[in-house]
Design a protein around this motif. Structure first.
Motif, PDB file in Angstrom:
ATOM      1  N   PRO A 110      40.441 -25.860  52.127  1.00 18.20           N
ATOM      2  CA  PRO A 110      41.678 -25.438  51.644  1.00 18.20           C
ATOM      3  C   PRO A 110      41.320 -24.210  50.251  1.00 18.20           C
ATOM      4  O   PRO A 110      40.414 -24.322  49.877  1.00 18.20           O
ATOM      5  CB  PRO A 110      42.620 -26.415  51.242  1.00 18.20           C
ATOM      6  CG  PRO A 110      41.436 -27.558  50.640  1.00 18.20           C
ATOM      7  CD  PRO A 110      40.430 -27.336  51.612  1.00 18.20           C
ATOM      8  N   ALA A 111      42.428 -23.761  49.806  1.00 18.11           N
ATOM      9  CA  ALA A 111      42.427 -22.867  48.618  1.00 18.11           C
ATOM     10  C   ALA A 111      42.153 -24.162  47.594  1.00 18.11           C
ATOM     11  O   ALA A 111      42.777 -24.906  47.447  1.00 18.11           O
ATOM     12  CB  ALA A 111      43.578 -22.250  48.126  1.00 18.11           C
TER      13      ALA A 111
ATOM     14  N   GLY B  82      32.952 -20.984  49.570  1.00 17.35           N
ATOM     15  CA  GLY B  82      34.213 -20.252  49.187  1.00 17.35           C
ATOM     16  C   GLY B  82      34.058 -18.829  48.582  1.00 17.35           C
ATOM     17  O   GLY B  82      32.818 -18.803  47.856  1.00 17.35           O
TER      18      GLY B  82
ATOM     19  N   GLN C 150      39.606 -19.643  63.445  1.00 16.27           N
ATOM     20  CA  GLN C 150      40.750 -19.745  62.547  1.00 16.27           C
ATOM     21  C   GLN C 150      41.100 -20.899  62.160  1.00 16.27           C
ATOM     22  O   GLN C 150      42.424 -21.016  61.845  1.00 16.27           O
ATOM     23  CB  GLN C 150      41.791 -18.680  62.806  1.00 16.27           C
ATOM     24  CG  GLN C 150      41.514 -17.254  62.919  1.00 16.27           C
ATOM     25  CD  GLN C 150      40.662 -16.727  61.585  1.00 16.27           C
ATOM     26  OE1 GLN C 150      41.318 -16.759  60.746  1.00 16.27           O
ATOM     27  NE2 GLN C 150      39.452 -16.167  61.619  1.00 16.27           N
ATOM     28  N   VAL C 151      40.499 -21.968  62.210  1.00 23.65           N
ATOM     29  CA  VAL C 151      41.054 -23.410  61.658  1.00 23.65           C
ATOM     30  C   VAL C 151      40.539 -23.499  60.263  1.00 23.65           C
ATOM     31  O   VAL C 151      39.246 -23.344  60.035  1.00 23.65           O
ATOM     32  CB  VAL C 151      40.210 -24.202  62.446  1.00 23.65           C
ATOM     33  CG1 VAL C 151      40.526 -25.599  62.090  1.00 23.65           C
ATOM     34  CG2 VAL C 151      40.876 -24.276  64.061  1.00 23.65           C
ATOM     35  N   GLU C 152      41.435 -23.786  59.389  1.00 25.70           N
ATOM     36  CA  GLU C 152      41.077 -24.150  58.040  1.00 25.70           C
ATOM     37  C   GLU C 152      40.019 -25.391  57.740  1.00 25.70           C
ATOM     38  O   GLU C 152      40.433 -26.300  58.262  1.00 25.70           O
ATOM     39  CB  GLU C 152      42.355 -24.422  57.292  1.00 25.70           C
ATOM     40  CG  GLU C 152      42.052 -24.275  55.773  1.00 25.70           C
ATOM     41  CD  GLU C 152      43.525 -24.637  54.980  1.00 25.70           C
ATOM     42  OE1 GLU C 152      43.801 -23.599  54.464  1.00 25.70           O
ATOM     43  OE2 GLU C 152      43.684 -25.582  54.624  1.00 25.70           O
TER      44      GLU C 152
ATOM     45  N   LYS D 191      39.282 -18.701  47.767  1.00 22.99           N
ATOM     46  CA  LYS D 191      40.241 -18.503  48.751  1.00 22.99           C
ATOM     47  C   LYS D 191      39.722 -19.753  49.873  1.00 22.99           C
ATOM     48  O   LYS D 191      38.740 -20.305  49.921  1.00 22.99           O
ATOM     49  CB  LYS D 191      39.471 -17.352  49.823  1.00 22.99           C
ATOM     50  CG  LYS D 191      39.946 -15.997  49.125  1.00 22.99           C
ATOM     51  CD  LYS D 191      39.522 -14.775  50.133  1.00 22.99           C
ATOM     52  CE  LYS D 191      40.099 -13.481  49.655  1.00 22.99           C
ATOM     53  NZ  LYS D 191      39.383 -12.508  50.526  1.00 22.99           N
ATOM     54  N   PRO D 192      40.899 -20.111  50.907  1.00 23.11           N
ATOM     55  CA  PRO D 192      40.638 -20.924  51.829  1.00 23.11           C
ATOM     56  C   PRO D 192      39.416 -20.476  52.742  1.00 23.11           C
ATOM     57  O   PRO D 192      39.282 -19.274  52.892  1.00 23.11           O
ATOM     58  CB  PRO D 192      41.749 -21.220  52.780  1.00 23.11           C
ATOM     59  CG  PRO D 192      42.706 -19.999  52.360  1.00 23.11           C
ATOM     60  CD  PRO D 192      42.083 -19.669  50.928  1.00 23.11           C
ATOM     61  N   VAL D 193      38.722 -21.463  53.443  1.00 21.75           N
ATOM     62  CA  VAL D 193      37.591 -21.072  54.392  1.00 21.75           C
ATOM     63  C   VAL D 193      38.286 -21.592  55.630  1.00 21.75           C
ATOM     64  O   VAL D 193      38.322 -22.641  56.041  1.00 21.75           O
ATOM     65  CB  VAL D 193      36.364 -21.813  54.053  1.00 21.75           C
ATOM     66  CG1 VAL D 193      35.144 -21.456  55.016  1.00 21.75           C
ATOM     67  CG2 VAL D 193      35.889 -21.512  52.709  1.00 21.75           C
ATOM     68  N   PHE D 194      37.969 -20.529  56.738  1.00 23.39           N
ATOM     69  CA  PHE D 194      38.353 -20.686  57.911  1.00 23.39           C
ATOM     70  C   PHE D 194      36.933 -20.587  58.957  1.00 23.39           C
ATOM     71  O   PHE D 194      36.216 -19.755  58.842  1.00 23.39           O
ATOM     72  CB  PHE D 194      39.310 -19.556  58.326  1.00 23.39           C
ATOM     73  CG  PHE D 194      40.721 -19.773  57.808  1.00 23.39           C
ATOM     74  CD1 PHE D 194      41.788 -20.464  58.312  1.00 23.39           C
ATOM     75  CD2 PHE D 194      40.909 -19.064  56.640  1.00 23.39           C
ATOM     76  CE1 PHE D 194      42.871 -20.667  57.678  1.00 23.39           C
ATOM     77  CE2 PHE D 194      42.100 -19.156  55.913  1.00 23.39           C
ATOM     78  CZ  PHE D 194      43.165 -20.017  56.232  1.00 23.39           C
ATOM     79  N   SER D 195      37.112 -21.361  59.914  1.00 23.98           N
ATOM     80  CA  SER D 195      36.160 -21.284  61.122  1.00 23.98           C
ATOM     81  C   SER D 195      36.367 -20.034  61.854  1.00 23.98           C
ATOM     82  O   SER D 195      37.344 -19.306  61.822  1.00 23.98           O
ATOM     83  CB  SER D 195      36.234 -22.528  61.912  1.00 23.98           C
ATOM     84  OG  SER D 195      37.199 -22.421  62.898  1.00 23.98           O
TER      85      SER D 195
END
Length: 436
Positions: free
Chosen positions: A107-108, A80, A102-104, A95-99
């Motif tokens: 989470p934050a 993160g 744009q799939v989480e 921050k949240p991490v997305f693929s």
């Protein structure tokens, strides 16, 4: 001491120094005490990013997984990017991490620390130059280096097509900044473009139809290094057909050209910005002393005004032995700082009284790669105190050994040796440059 009572050392940034410190601490104390946070999933030695950009180093083969290393070396890896540090509560916010789709994925989150070590490195400083952030690519990360590589492949294919239609067409690549990154990238690009042409871009003459220009604001390239080293590197670039322009301050960047302070236009199809660095802006939010390029001001113990917050590497302003000067942003500085912080972090984890010591940087000189078979360097004589100038294949081999020494500090001798042999054998079965 139970796990709930464990003293947490949280290291933010898995670069040369941060990863070495996490690996060595993890081996000794385990994952309940040592946490490494990074916004990337893989580690690449930052001085080799110019090879990633040129396509001569494949990050998908050469990168070291932080997750894999965490299991092997006994630290906890947190994937993160830090957005905020609450020093009162001793928490960092991620921050949240997305693929890519744009799939989480994560989470934050927030992460508690008892000791925080900031090793977040640096990024390119555009100095407010109009158009630089929009049109130039900065080699700050593997993602940016990959973005440049894909752009380079696109431009080469386009140039090959245009050359078949227009006899006098040439592809122009501009590099702003004549420090080590700019010099190494210029030489690497010359060789990589020649290799790419070999794989089917038959309309291009890599020497005549691919024009590389290096622009430097100082009166010589490698201005922070000895003049003899600078002159040797310049000649090696000129021998490769690379145009070197010094005392040129870029005032504006556009989609197809660079303009200097005198209004001179330099046509570019592809622009790289390698002029100056600054630390990440979030460091200013810590309410601790920072300099004008966002570096956290620390003392000779690498500690900030907050006794729980340390900083190392490019993101730290550390006093040098010389009056009024500060340590340069170099990999060998971060490597030595990791070794210095190791006993300090051990004492904090064990709850011992912190022994007073001061970091002393031992300058072993500098090495710059100028292509796959040449290099220049200035080595500090340990016994004589003199500088020893080296160049050519010897300097290049010594430069390559630095990468192996970094892996040695993380992986140990057996795995580093296996990795080196594996890379040598793999070269026989893949193209000289990454073409996909």
């Amino acid at each position: 001491m139970t796990q709930t009572e464990a003293h947490r050392v949280v290291i933010v940034g898995g670069g040369a120094g941060g990863l070495e410190l996490a690996a060595k601490l993890g081996r000794k104390f385990g994952p309940q005490h040592v946490y490494l946070v990074d916004k990337a999933g893989d580690h690449i030695w930052k001085p080799s990013l110019h090879e990633v950009a040129a396509g001569t180093l494949d990050i998908h083969r050469e990168g070291l997984s932080y997750f894999m290393l965490a299991k092997d070396k006994g630290y906890t890896f947190i994937f993160g990017e830090v957005t905020h540090v609450d020093r009162d509560a001793r928490l960092i916010q991620l921050k949240p991490v997305f693929s890519d789709q744009q799939v989480e994925v994560f989470p934050a989150r927030s992460l508690r620390y008892d000791t925080l070590v900031l090793a977040v490195g640096s990024k390119s400083n555009f100095f407010g130059t109009p158009g630089a952030a929009e049109f130039a690519i900065a080699l700050d990360s593997t993602a940016e280096a990959e973005r440049f590589r894909l752009r380079l492949l696109h431009e080469l294919v386009t140039a090959n097509r245009k050359k078949a239609e227009q006899v006098d067409y040439a592809l122009n690549i501009g590099i702003v900044g004549g420090g080590a990154t700019g010099v190494e990238l210029a030489a690497e690009l010359r060789e990589a473009c020649a290799d790419a042409v070999f794989y089917g871009l038959n309309s291009l003459d890599p020497q005549k139809d691919i024009q590389i220009t290096l622009l430097e604001g100082a009166d010589r390239i490698l201005s922070a290094l000895p003049e003899k080293m600078s002159a040797a590197a310049r000649q090696l670039l000129l021998d490769r057909g690379i145009a070197v322009k010094t005392s040129v301050r870029v005032a504006r960047v556009e989609a197809d050209a660079l303009y200097d302070a005198q209004g001179t236009r330099y046509p570019v199809d592809l622009c790289v910005w390698a002029a100056g660095i600054e630390a990440p802006a979030f460091l200013k939010q810590l309410r601790l002393d920072c300099n004008r390029v966002n570096q956290l001001v620390v003392d000779s113990n690498l500690r900030s005004a907050d006794p729980a917050v340390f900083a190392m590497g490019d993101c730290a302003q550390v006093p040098w032995d010389q009056e009024g000067q500060f340590l340069p942003a170099k990999a060998q500085v971060a490597h030595q700082q990791a070794a210095f912080l190791l006993p300090i972090m051990a004492e904090r984890i064990q709850g011992k009284e912190i022994s007073q010591r001061a970091f002393r940087f031992r300058d072993h000189g500098s090495l710059v790669s100028v292509g796959h078979s040449r290099g220049v360097g200035s080595l500090m004589g340990v016994l004589t105190g003199k500088n020893w100038f080296v160049q050519g294949l010897l300097a290049r081999l010594m430069y390559m050994s630095l990468h192996l020494m970094h892996h040695l500090a993380i992986l140990g001798f057996a795995r580093t040796a296996s990795l080196a042999v594996g890379r040598l054998l793999m070269k026989r079965g893949r193209p000289r440059v990454k073409l996909h």
